[in-house]
Design an enzyme around this catalytic site. Structure first.
Site, PDB file in Angstrom:
ATOM      1  N   HIS A 218     -26.895 -38.224  58.671  1.00  0.00           N
ATOM      2  CA  HIS A 218     -26.143 -38.266  59.928  1.00  0.00           C
ATOM      3  C   HIS A 218     -25.232 -39.483  59.997  1.00  0.00           C
ATOM      4  O   HIS A 218     -24.788 -39.870  61.066  1.00  0.00           O
ATOM      5  CB  HIS A 218     -27.128 -38.267  61.106  1.00  0.00           C
TER       6      HIS A 218
ATOM      7  N   LYS B 144     -26.169 -71.141  43.518  1.00  0.00           N
ATOM      8  CA  LYS B 144     -27.202 -72.162  43.760  1.00  0.00           C
ATOM      9  C   LYS B 144     -26.611 -73.549  43.490  1.00  0.00           C
ATOM     10  O   LYS B 144     -26.860 -74.502  44.229  1.00  0.00           O
ATOM     11  CB  LYS B 144     -28.419 -71.908  42.867  1.00  0.00           C
TER      12      LYS B 144
ATOM     13  N   GLU C  63     -27.619 -56.902  40.175  1.00  0.00           N
ATOM     14  CA  GLU C  63     -27.685 -58.228  39.566  1.00  0.00           C
ATOM     15  C   GLU C  63     -27.883 -58.155  38.050  1.00  0.00           C
ATOM     16  O   GLU C  63     -27.479 -59.046  37.314  1.00  0.00           O
ATOM     17  CB  GLU C  63     -28.847 -59.003  40.222  1.00  0.00           C
TER      18      GLU C  63
HETATM   19  O1  PA5 Z   1     -33.439 -61.956  40.078  1.00  0.00           O
HETATM   20  C1  PA5 Z   1     -33.200 -63.118  40.260  1.00  0.00           C
HETATM   21  O2  PA5 Z   1     -33.322 -63.974  39.371  1.00  0.00           O
HETATM   22  C2  PA5 Z   1     -32.796 -63.659  41.620  1.00  0.00           C
HETATM   23  O3  PA5 Z   1     -32.445 -62.677  42.504  1.00  0.00           O
HETATM   24  C3  PA5 Z   1     -33.943 -64.456  42.205  1.00  0.00           C
HETATM   25  O4  PA5 Z   1     -35.015 -63.588  42.498  1.00  0.00           O
HETATM   26  C4  PA5 Z   1     -33.531 -65.212  43.463  1.00  0.00           C
HETATM   27  O5  PA5 Z   1     -32.358 -65.949  43.235  1.00  0.00           O
HETATM   28  C5  PA5 Z   1     -34.631 -66.156  43.881  1.00  0.00           C
HETATM   29  O6  PA5 Z   1     -34.968 -67.006  42.830  1.00  0.00           O
HETATM   30  P1  PA5 Z   1     -36.346 -67.728  42.748  1.00  0.00           P
HETATM   31  O7  PA5 Z   1     -37.425 -66.707  42.755  1.00  0.00           O
HETATM   32  O8  PA5 Z   1     -36.286 -68.492  41.466  1.00  0.00           O
HETATM   33  O9  PA5 Z   1     -36.439 -68.625  43.936  1.00  0.00           O
END
Ligand code: PA5
Length: 446
Positions: free
Chosen positions: A301, A415, A280
């Site tokens: 394995h 989102k 990410e």
């Molecule tokens: O790293 C990130 O920003 C995302 O993976 C968030 O952790 C994930 O979308 C969840 O978001 P939030 O913690 O705002 O609910």
């Protein structure tokens, strides 16, 4: 202290498939720029670094209350808000629910069947629900919060509010509004800290304290490795060197897949956490590296054949533990048979390490680049080191690629699409796009 063994990335060991010292030296300018971004604190999101010296008294106080009045601690969150806490729990309290109370469940999805099953088994009077969302707006987390809120209120009336603790941004988000309006318990995640870098905030530390894991040790480990990983000199900084080697393997050798393979069941979730962080943070502008979680010896394995003879696009990163803290020996049984006799009396600690070394050797002999990180023991101090080591490495790698390691435009777009589908005002375009996609889809009804 964590050690990094990277000879198997160099041409001295794996010949023409390895990197030369000249290649490493050639990117000095880039590494200097990346270092200045970090040490000059050019990005607010680097606030994750300050977590090593945070005040944890409020977290500990709340945790103590929860331990006293709960049999079950249910964490609702997704992405970084669930993967970090899960990595802590599985690394440091194996088989937790069979051995300790409160039991801990982390639920990071909205699969109706799973939610129904959880609702069926929880005793509302003895359950604490921890809703973790940095933004405080994520539809999945908010939806499961709403379901549990209604369920608990139905069972407990106005007492239900006491059984919720919301870990979120202190400055915004719809969950913050709910906290204020209903006077709920809450803990902050610093507004500038990005979800996947939040493991050492209240997002991970509350669960840690509840599980009986020493959060001070997690932070101390993180702090100590941070000192090492703040050194401007590449050859003195393990996090920078980790990133430089993987960066060069990616851009020069087209090795665009990184396998993260700890030899420990307890680190499987940490390797998944790493994969989220790597994917990410780096996957932007057509750049990035595809991370791929594995666990040793299990995946020897399952995956090793591919790594040895499949496409030449991978670097394997091993994590080894010197001492597993267990002296389990294989008993001497059936020792009339040669193969049983060979295993009899062997210590599992030695056996798993031997397996790790033999995989490393197989890869190196076949000139497949690989690196090994070792930690002396699987304890809170060294898990804290791993978290901070990978967070600094990821940040540094983002700057080498020239991408922003702290945003996630396509997670946000996902989102928004969800909001669109739900008919939220301002998200009409997303709704139309999804409806069009449904019309255009090609489907065989079988
Ligand atoms: O790293 C990130 O920003 C995302 O993976 C968030 O952790 C994930 O979308 C969840 O978001 P939030 O913690 O705002 O609910």
């Amino acid at each position: 202290m964590l050690e990094m063994h990277f000879g198997n990335m160099l041409e001295e060991v794996i010949k023409e498939k390895g990197l030369s010292l000249v290649e490493i030296e050639e990117i000095r300018d880039k590494t200097a720029v990346a270092h200045n971004q970090i040490c000059g604190r050019k990005w607010d999101e680097l606030a994750f670094i300050d977590l090593v010296s945070q005040d944890t008294s409020a977290i500990k106080e709340i945790a103590a209350k929860i331990v006293e009045n709960s049999d079950l601690f249910l964490l609702l969150g997704i992405g970084g808000s669930a993967m970090g806490p899960r990595a802590i729990l599985e690394a440091l309290s194996p088989m937790h629910n069979f051995r300790h109370s409160p039991k801990i469940f982390i639920y990071d999805n909205i699969d109706p069947r799973s939610l129904e099953a959880i609702i069926e088994v929880i005793d509302t009077r003895k359950t604490t629900v921890n809703v973790v969302s940095k933004s405080g707006n994520t539809a999945e987390t908010v939806a499961s919060f709403m379901i549990f809120w209604a369920h608990m209120v139905k069972a407990l009336g106005s007492d239900a509010a006491k059984r919720f603790i919301i870990t979120t941004n202190p400055e915004g988000g719809i969950l913050r509004q709910i906290v204020k309006e209903n006077d709920l318990m809450s803990l902050p995640i610093h507004p500038s800290i990005v979800g996947r870098y939040s493991v050492l905030s209240a997002a991970g530390l509350l669960l840690s304290e509840i599980a009986g894991i020493n959060s001070d040790e997690l932070l101390l480990g993180a702090k100590d490795i941070l000192t090492k990983c703040s050194n401007a000199e590449l050859w003195e900084n393990p996090a920078y060197m980790f990133s430089v080697l993987l960066y060069l393997m990616c851009v020069k050798e087209k090795r665009t897949v990184n396998v993260m393979m700890p030899y420990a069941d307890g680190l499987k979730s940490l390797s998944e956490w790493f994969c989220q962080l790597w994917a990410e943070s780096l996957g932007k502008l057509g750049l990035g590296i595809t991370p791929y979680p594995a666990v040793g010896t299990t995946d020897q394995h399952s995956q090793l054949q591919l790594w040895m003879e499949g496409p030449e696009d991978k670097v394997v990163i091993f994590i080894r533990i010197d001492d597993y803290g267990s002296n389990i020996r294989i008993p001497v049984v059936f020792d009339k048979i040669e193969e049983f006799k060979l295993l009899s009396g062997q210590c599992l600690n030695d056996l798993i390490n031997a397996a790790a070394k033999s995989t490393e050797l197989a890869l190196s002999n076949a000139s497949k680049p690989n690196m090994t990180i070792t930690i002396p023991a699987l304890d809170a101090y060294h898990v804290g080191q791993l978290f901070m080591f990978f967070e600094i490495s990821t940040t540094f790698m983002g700057f080498l690629f020239g991408v922003n390691p702290f945003n996630q435009p396509w997670i946000e777009a996902g989102k928004h699409n969800t909001f669109g589908l739900l008919g939220k005002s301002g998200f009409q375009k997303q709704r139309e796009d999804i409806e069009r996609m449904a019309k255009d889809s090609v489907c065989w009804k079988l």
